[in-house]
Scaffold this motif. Structure first.
Motif, PDB file in Angstrom:
ATOM      1  N   VAL A  97       0.850  -1.189   0.000  1.00 24.85           N
ATOM      2  CA  VAL A  97       0.000   0.000   0.000  1.00 24.85           C
ATOM      3  C   VAL A  97       0.887   1.241   0.000  1.00 24.85           C
ATOM      4  CG1 VAL A  97      -1.871   1.213   1.191  1.00 24.85           C
ATOM      5  CG2 VAL A  97      -1.709  -1.287   1.347  1.00 24.85           C
ATOM      6  N   SER A  98       0.533   2.220  -0.798  1.00 27.23           N
ATOM      7  CA  SER A  98       1.319   3.459  -0.880  1.00 27.23           C
ATOM      8  C   SER A  98       0.976   4.384   0.286  1.00 27.23           C
ATOM      9  CB  SER A  98       1.036   4.185  -2.192  1.00 27.23           C
ATOM     10  OG  SER A  98      -0.205   4.878  -2.113  1.00 27.23           O
ATOM     11  N   PRO A  99       1.811   5.413   0.528  1.00 33.07           N
ATOM     12  CA  PRO A  99       1.497   6.385   1.584  1.00 33.07           C
ATOM     13  C   PRO A  99       0.172   7.124   1.350  1.00 33.07           C
ATOM     14  CG  PRO A  99       3.798   6.559   0.953  1.00 33.07           C
ATOM     15  CD  PRO A  99       3.155   5.652  -0.053  1.00 33.07           C
ATOM     16  N   GLU A 100      -0.314   7.077   0.126  1.00 38.51           N
ATOM     17  CA  GLU A 100      -1.600   7.711  -0.198  1.00 38.51           C
ATOM     18  C   GLU A 100      -2.763   6.726  -0.077  1.00 38.51           C
ATOM     19  OE1 GLU A 100       1.731   9.729  -1.363  1.00 38.51           O
ATOM     20  OE2 GLU A 100       1.128   7.898  -2.434  1.00 38.51           O
ATOM     21  N   GLY A 101      -2.463   5.493   0.288  1.00 36.94           N
ATOM     22  CA  GLY A 101      -3.517   4.493   0.440  1.00 36.94           C
ATOM     23  C   GLY A 101      -3.858   3.739  -0.824  1.00 36.94           C
ATOM     24  N   GLU A 102      -3.023   3.857  -1.852  1.00 35.45           N
ATOM     25  CA  GLU A 102      -3.263   3.112  -3.085  1.00 35.45           C
ATOM     26  C   GLU A 102      -2.724   1.689  -2.955  1.00 35.45           C
ATOM     27  OE1 GLU A 102      -2.553   5.745  -6.815  1.00 35.45           O
ATOM     28  OE2 GLU A 102      -1.082   6.366  -5.316  1.00 35.45           O
ATOM     29  N   LEU A 103      -3.425   0.735  -3.556  1.00 35.56           N
ATOM     30  CA  LEU A 103      -2.946  -0.641  -3.600  1.00 35.56           C
ATOM     31  C   LEU A 103      -2.024  -0.780  -4.811  1.00 35.56           C
ATOM     32  CD1 LEU A 103      -6.189  -2.644  -2.723  1.00 35.56           C
ATOM     33  CD2 LEU A 103      -4.491  -1.595  -1.207  1.00 35.56           C
TER      34      LEU A 103
END
Length: 259
Positions: A97-103
């Motif tokens: 998961v990215s720091p922006e909440g993307e998978l």
């Protein structure tokens, strides 16, 4: 690049409590660039009797917490793994998961473990190798028993991997094997390897812990013992290219004779 590996004991038969516990530990990792959790930490790897009843779809409570946590602490999170259900099948599944909440990536454990284990009877093996392209570098993902299969890690290197992230529930008495495989997979591929293992008991099985960060020379630069802990270390990604230029072993491969 700041790494945090969460080495955690299982809370049996209370997944909500396990999720809350993991969230508290993730919040202790604020300031890290990358956080990693163990294998099937939300119910316990050996809890085969509850795999089906506690399985989740991708948007279930475990992933919802982890996506929100990544945003909250502004870090990449390797979710560790959980039993994911999709179209009537069940997988040992992990996400980045990215720091922006993307998978960013999903990896389903390819090599399921059948020795004193019901994993091979209940779950479906994954069928694809995963390397995620991130702002930190190219990250390959693997799970526990995968460490015994060097061809998987060499394939990840062929796909550009610079870091290996390993979530695990590695049991006693195979501590020496765990330490050996962590170091060897890093050394032979000239990658950083970051592992997060379980500790303590789950269904009468004890996990070895000893999560670690290994550099591209095969040197353990940070390691945990056999108690709950958060392993925090800062690494320099330039070491990867430096190692590969100083000792260009990967360029000596004669792939045409082997594959």
């Amino acid at each position: 690049m700041k790494i945090a590996s969460i080495q955690m004991a299982v809370i049996e038969d209370d997944k909500n409590a396990a999720i809350e516990k993991a969230l508290a530990k993730i919040r202790c990792c604020r300031g890290a660039d990358l956080v990693i959790l163990p294998e099937i930490w939300n119910v316990g790897f050996m809890s085969f009797d509850s795999y089906i009843s506690t399985s989740e779809e991708r948007n279930g409570p475990t992933m919802t917490m982890l996506v929100n946590a990544a945003r909250e602490i502004s870090a990449y999170i390797h979710t560790g793994s959980f039993v994911e259900c999709e179209n009537g099948k069940y997988y040992n599944s992990s996400y980045l998961v990215s720091p922006e909440g993307e998978l960013l990536a999903n990896y389903r454990k390819i090599h399921l473990f059948g020795y004193n284990s019901l994993e091979t009877r209940i779950l479906t093996p994954g069928n694809s190798v995963t390397v995620a392209d991130t702002s930190l570098g190219k990250i390959g993902m693997a799970t526990c028993y995968d460490l015994r299969f060097p061809e998987l890690f060499r394939k990840m290197v062929d796909l550009g991997a610079e870091f290996f992230l390993i979530c695990s529930a590695w049991p006693y008495p195979r501590l020496e094997a765990w330490q050996l495989f962590n170091r060897t997979r890093a050394l032979e591929n000239q990658c950083y390897l970051i592992s997060a293992n379980s500790v303590d008991m789950n269904r009468n099985t004890r996990f070895v812990g000893h999560s670690m960060v290994v550099d591209p020379w095969g040197t353990v630069i940070a390691g945990a013992g056999d108690k709950e802990s958060i392993l925090k270390v800062e690494i320099d990604s330039k070491e990867i290219q430096s190692a590969r230029e100083e000792f260009p072993v990967l360029k000596s491969r004669r792939v045409n004779l082997i594959t």
